[in-house]
Design a protein around this motif. Sequence first.
Motif, PDB file in Angstrom:
ATOM      1  N   UNK A 299       0.877  -1.178   0.000  1.00  0.00           N
ATOM      2  CA  UNK A 299       0.000   0.000   0.000  1.00  0.00           C
ATOM      3  C   UNK A 299       0.912   1.226   0.000  1.00  0.00           C
ATOM      4  N   UNK A 300       0.752   2.067  -1.017  1.00  0.00           N
ATOM      5  CA  UNK A 300       1.662   3.204  -1.178  1.00  0.00           C
ATOM      6  C   UNK A 300       0.851   4.478  -1.370  1.00  0.00           C
ATOM      7  N   UNK A 301       1.135   5.489  -0.581  1.00  0.00           N
ATOM      8  CA  UNK A 301       0.455   6.780  -0.716  1.00  0.00           C
ATOM      9  C   UNK A 301       1.334   7.725  -1.534  1.00  0.00           C
TER      10      UNK A 301
ATOM     11  N   UNK B 141      -4.306   7.752  -3.646  1.00  0.00           N
ATOM     12  CA  UNK B 141      -4.099   8.927  -4.484  1.00  0.00           C
ATOM     13  C   UNK B 141      -4.432  10.165  -3.662  1.00  0.00           C
ATOM     14  N   UNK B 142      -3.408  10.888  -3.227  1.00  0.00           N
ATOM     15  CA  UNK B 142      -3.628  12.085  -2.418  1.00  0.00           C
ATOM     16  C   UNK B 142      -3.348  13.319  -3.265  1.00  0.00           C
ATOM     17  N   UNK B 143      -4.203  14.326  -3.115  1.00  0.00           N
ATOM     18  CA  UNK B 143      -4.005  15.543  -3.890  1.00  0.00           C
ATOM     19  C   UNK B 143      -5.156  16.499  -3.668  1.00  0.00           C
ATOM     20  N   UNK B 144      -5.067  17.659  -4.310  1.00  0.00           N
ATOM     21  CA  UNK B 144      -6.062  18.700  -4.015  1.00  0.00           C
ATOM     22  C   UNK B 144      -7.138  18.833  -5.088  1.00  0.00           C
ATOM     23  N   UNK B 145      -6.911  18.290  -6.290  1.00  0.00           N
ATOM     24  CA  UNK B 145      -7.884  18.459  -7.372  1.00  0.00           C
ATOM     25  C   UNK B 145      -8.549  17.110  -7.640  1.00  0.00           C
ATOM     26  N   UNK B 146      -9.724  16.939  -7.049  1.00  0.00           N
ATOM     27  CA  UNK B 146     -10.354  15.607  -7.039  1.00  0.00           C
ATOM     28  C   UNK B 146     -10.639  15.076  -8.447  1.00  0.00           C
ATOM     29  N   UNK B 147     -11.134  15.903  -9.398  1.00  0.00           N
ATOM     30  CA  UNK B 147     -11.384  15.332 -10.738  1.00  0.00           C
ATOM     31  C   UNK B 147     -10.132  14.705 -11.356  1.00  0.00           C
ATOM     32  N   UNK B 148      -8.966  15.286 -11.113  1.00  0.00           N
ATOM     33  CA  UNK B 148      -7.724  14.693 -11.649  1.00  0.00           C
ATOM     34  C   UNK B 148      -7.429  13.352 -10.966  1.00  0.00           C
ATOM     35  N   UNK B 149      -7.674  13.302  -9.664  1.00  0.00           N
ATOM     36  CA  UNK B 149      -7.446  12.044  -8.934  1.00  0.00           C
ATOM     37  C   UNK B 149      -8.423  10.982  -9.428  1.00  0.00           C
ATOM     38  N   UNK B 150      -9.653  11.420  -9.724  1.00  0.00           N
ATOM     39  CA  UNK B 150     -10.668  10.470 -10.207  1.00  0.00           C
ATOM     40  C   UNK B 150     -10.264   9.879 -11.564  1.00  0.00           C
ATOM     41  N   UNK B 151      -9.651  10.713 -12.399  1.00  0.00           N
ATOM     42  CA  UNK B 151      -9.199  10.201 -13.706  1.00  0.00           C
ATOM     43  C   UNK B 151      -8.144   9.110 -13.528  1.00  0.00           C
ATOM     44  N   UNK B 152      -7.228   9.337 -12.584  1.00  0.00           N
ATOM     45  CA  UNK B 152      -6.177   8.343 -12.334  1.00  0.00           C
ATOM     46  C   UNK B 152      -6.806   7.072 -11.753  1.00  0.00           C
ATOM     47  N   UNK B 153      -7.734   7.284 -10.843  1.00  0.00           N
ATOM     48  CA  UNK B 153      -8.459   6.143 -10.231  1.00  0.00           C
ATOM     49  C   UNK B 153      -9.139   5.296 -11.320  1.00  0.00           C
ATOM     50  N   UNK B 154      -9.835   5.993 -12.244  1.00  0.00           N
ATOM     51  CA  UNK B 154     -10.571   5.288 -13.305  1.00  0.00           C
ATOM     52  C   UNK B 154      -9.620   4.519 -14.211  1.00  0.00           C
ATOM     53  N   UNK B 155      -8.496   5.142 -14.521  1.00  0.00           N
ATOM     54  CA  UNK B 155      -7.514   4.478 -15.395  1.00  0.00           C
ATOM     55  C   UNK B 155      -6.998   3.190 -14.734  1.00  0.00           C
TER      56      UNK B 155
END
Length: 251
Positions: A20-22, A47-61
């Motif tokens: 598990x890596x943050x 996935x830690x960060x401030x812009x949730x839509x960008x994190x969601x894109x990475x999550x989806x990928x």
Amino acid sequence: MNADLAKNYSAPADCLADRVILVTGAGDGIGRAAALCLAEHGATVVLAGRTVPKLEQVYDRIEECGWPQAAIYPVDLLGANEQDYQSLAESVSSLFGRLDGLLHNAGELGERTPLANYSLASWQKVLQVNVTAQFLLTRALIPQLEKSVDASIVFTSSGVGRRGRAFWGAYAVSKFATEGLAQTLADELEETTRIRVNCINPGPTRTRMRATAYPAENPGTLKTPEQIMAAYLYLLGPASRDVTGQSLDAQ
Ligand code: NDP
């Protein structure tokens, strides 16, 4: 250690299985590439960060590719306080019961101007995001990292964190501080824990931050984030188990 070992590391396909890596700043640039690459090699990535839509894109990928399901944790390193980091650590604990890797990647460039003109607001913002937030996040997560049998903390440095350069202001100072934070922590944790602590200098890489810092540069001459991942895999995986207190180059 051999300085070329990390950047030339050839990672086995599943070298991060069950880890598990943050990753901070996981929505863009090097952090995005790292999150995807770590997941591809078997890690469960927070996935830690401030812009949730960008994190969601990475999550989806990650989901589309069938890699281990990621988790999103929104955090603004500029505004987060001690309690926010404590809450983050409690979430990691309740979801995963431990943390095996922590990649401090998010960074703030700040002004590129002589120190004689440098604004206090920019100075404080850069030091908050690049240094104080890393200290607070690390402090909150040490108990989770202690539960891992093979934990790795990676801080992100820079060439100007090793030799200061005109007009790099608080950014250069913050990267020197990052190196100092990593060395101090590595020395403290070496005898009493299984947590290793190292720095990585990505080198010139084709990202938004680099384009802001060097607007006249042709980005086509630079390595992409995806091309510099070997050293990240090395430091966050089992191959670097005995390596601590080092500052390595990704290219
Ligand atoms: P980018 O600007 O492309 O990405 C920076 C990331 O940090 C983004 O995800 C950004 O989030 C996040 N971030 C910035 N401020 C905050 C904040 N307050 N809270 C949470 N997240 C934040 O930069 P790079 O990918 O180029 O840089 C990554 C790291 O590498 C940095 O530490 C940088 O200093 C270092 N570095 C980069 C080099 C290069 O050539 N690119 C060279 C040497 C070092 P958001 O997307 O929401 O803005």
